[in-house]
Write a protein that holds these residues in place. Structure first.
Motif, PDB file in Angstrom:
ATOM      1  N   VAL A 105       0.862  -0.915  -0.099  1.00 46.49           N
ATOM      2  CA  VAL A 105       0.212   0.066   0.148  1.00 46.49           C
ATOM      3  C   VAL A 105       0.699   1.296  -0.175  1.00 46.49           C
ATOM      4  O   VAL A 105       1.581   1.550   1.332  1.00 46.49           O
ATOM      5  N   ASP A 106       0.791   2.069  -1.113  1.00 42.10           N
ATOM      6  CA  ASP A 106       2.031   3.771  -1.123  1.00 42.10           C
ATOM      7  C   ASP A 106       1.856   3.955   0.002  1.00 42.10           C
ATOM      8  O   ASP A 106       0.384   3.735   0.142  1.00 42.10           O
ATOM      9  N   PRO A 107       2.418   5.089   0.255  1.00 43.30           N
ATOM     10  CA  PRO A 107       2.414   5.914   1.822  1.00 43.30           C
ATOM     11  C   PRO A 107       0.710   7.342   1.005  1.00 43.30           C
ATOM     12  O   PRO A 107       0.493   7.649   2.428  1.00 43.30           O
ATOM     13  N   ALA A 108       0.603   6.816  -0.250  1.00 47.24           N
ATOM     14  CA  ALA A 108      -1.641   7.954   0.269  1.00 47.24           C
ATOM     15  C   ALA A 108      -2.343   6.791   0.288  1.00 47.24           C
ATOM     16  O   ALA A 108      -3.413   7.185   0.300  1.00 47.24           O
ATOM     17  N   GLY A 109      -1.512   5.758   0.274  1.00 49.40           N
ATOM     18  CA  GLY A 109      -3.012   4.095   0.868  1.00 49.40           C
ATOM     19  C   GLY A 109      -3.523   3.538  -0.677  1.00 49.40           C
ATOM     20  O   GLY A 109      -5.088   2.917   0.082  1.00 49.40           O
ATOM     21  N   ALA A 110      -3.654   3.640  -1.503  1.00 47.17           N
ATOM     22  CA  ALA A 110      -3.084   3.131  -2.760  1.00 47.17           C
ATOM     23  C   ALA A 110      -2.730   1.476  -3.384  1.00 47.17           C
ATOM     24  O   ALA A 110      -1.202   1.202  -2.646  1.00 47.17           O
ATOM     25  N   LEU A 111      -3.550   0.579  -2.825  1.00 43.70           N
ATOM     26  CA  LEU A 111      -2.662  -1.209  -3.446  1.00 43.70           C
ATOM     27  C   LEU A 111      -1.875  -0.865  -4.315  1.00 43.70           C
ATOM     28  O   LEU A 111      -2.686  -0.424  -5.305  1.00 43.70           O
TER      29      LEU A 111
ATOM     30  N   TRP B 146      -5.947   2.345  -7.539  1.00 43.93           N
ATOM     31  CA  TRP B 146      -5.794   2.617  -9.434  1.00 43.93           C
ATOM     32  C   TRP B 146      -6.989   2.087 -10.388  1.00 43.93           C
ATOM     33  O   TRP B 146      -7.941   1.405  -9.088  1.00 43.93           O
ATOM     34  N   VAL B 147      -7.421   2.171 -10.638  1.00 44.00           N
ATOM     35  CA  VAL B 147      -8.647   2.575 -11.292  1.00 44.00           C
ATOM     36  C   VAL B 147      -7.720   2.107 -13.355  1.00 44.00           C
ATOM     37  O   VAL B 147      -7.292   3.039 -13.582  1.00 44.00           O
ATOM     38  N   GLN B 148      -7.913   0.387 -13.418  1.00 44.10           N
ATOM     39  CA  GLN B 148      -7.705   0.760 -15.656  1.00 44.10           C
ATOM     40  C   GLN B 148      -9.143   0.580 -16.312  1.00 44.10           C
ATOM     41  O   GLN B 148     -10.027  -0.610 -15.445  1.00 44.10           O
ATOM     42  N   TYR B 149      -8.453   0.996 -17.182  1.00 45.96           N
ATOM     43  CA  TYR B 149      -9.185   1.198 -18.055  1.00 45.96           C
ATOM     44  C   TYR B 149      -8.992   0.120 -19.597  1.00 45.96           C
ATOM     45  O   TYR B 149      -8.118  -0.151 -20.153  1.00 45.96           O
ATOM     46  N   THR B 150     -10.513  -0.663 -19.736  1.00 46.55           N
ATOM     47  CA  THR B 150     -10.250  -1.003 -21.232  1.00 46.55           C
ATOM     48  C   THR B 150     -11.134  -0.925 -21.947  1.00 46.55           C
ATOM     49  O   THR B 150     -12.262  -0.040 -21.449  1.00 46.55           O
TER      50      THR B 150
END
Length: 266
Positions: free
Chosen positions: A121-127, A204-208
């Motif tokens: 988990v990065d320092p800002a809270g995102a996996l 994180w949001v990945q777009y298809t």
């Protein structure tokens, strides 16, 4: 259209897993969503039954090329989508991430015949996960229908995210669309960083890439997905941020006619 047949530069997104409390339901959701019956231009995704020896893990494929994975949830029991960034040294990247303030979620682990990965988990809270290929390269293409075409890191602390990923992989950041920024390796844009309100959860949001957004978005909601915010009308296309019925983030993107023509020309 860009097939991926070689390992990618460190920091490049190369894979996505859905870690879920309902692997079978998540697989059924994506089978029904990415189907020609929804939008004739779609290339149908094949998601076989999960492997019991891997906790039910399975890999979505298009024409035999890998797209994303679906596996059991982490011990916390929360559904997430994990974006994997390439590295030449999973252990070294993982250790450096911890030194820079990340929190360990999964220690470096080897998947036989595939590669070595870890998650923090990065320092800002995102996996975020890291992946060192030992055979399996990641998803088989980008900017092709049904495959990833972009990813955003959404965070309440853009400065902290830039500092962390910049130090970890050597990214520079383009602020021409501030407060949104673009992480770059050289002149290549790799992912976006978008601001959230204080107290909102980083992710994180990945777009298809889809041929037409509206019918796929409508089908997603019919199947139980939730839309987050409004459809974004961009100069180069349209995008939507959603969560699966089980709660993991994903996105859909429809490119502009000009963008589609450029992709078809390679």
């Amino acid at each position: 259209m860009t097939a991926r047949t070689t390992t990618q530069r460190p920091g490049t997104p190369v894979w996505r897993d859905f870690w879920t409390t309902d692997p079978d339901g998540t697989a059924a959701f994506f089978r029904a969503l990415f189907a020609r019956e929804v939008e004739p231009g779609l290339i149908a995704v094949d998601i076989p039954a999960g492997d019991p020896d891997l906790g039910g893990y399975t890999t979505a494929q298009i024409d035999g090329r890998h797209v994303f994975g679906i596996g059991p949830a982490m011990p916390c029991g929360v559904d997430v989508s994990a974006v994997f960034l390439a590295t030449d040294d999973a252990d070294g990247t993982h250790a450096k991430a911890l030194e820079l303030g990340a929190t360990e979620e999964i220690a470096p682990t080897t998947v036989p015949d595939h590669g070595r990965f870890s998650a923090v988990v990065d320092p800002a809270g995102a996996l975020v996960a890291f992946y060192e290929s030992h055979g399996m390269l990641g998803y088989g293409a980008v900017d092709e229908l049904g495959f990833p075409c972009w990813q955003d890191l959404l965070t309440p602390d853009v400065a902290a995210a830039e500092a962390f990923y910049g130090e970890l992989f050597g990214f520079t950041f383009d602020h021409q669309m501030a407060p949104y920024s673009v992480a770059q390796l050289g002149q290549d844009g790799i992912f976006g960083i978008g601001p959230l309100e204080a107290g909102e959860e980083a992710l994180w949001v990945q777009y298809t890439l889809v041929p037409q957004l509206d019918p796929v978005l409508a089908k997603a909601k019919e199947l139980g997905a939730s839309q987050v915010g409004e459809v974004m009308e961009l100069g180069f296309g349209r995008s939507a941020h959603l969560t699966t019925p089980a709660g993991a983030a994903f996105g859909l993107f429809e490119g502009s006619e000009e963008m589609r023509e450029q992709a078809e020309q390679g």
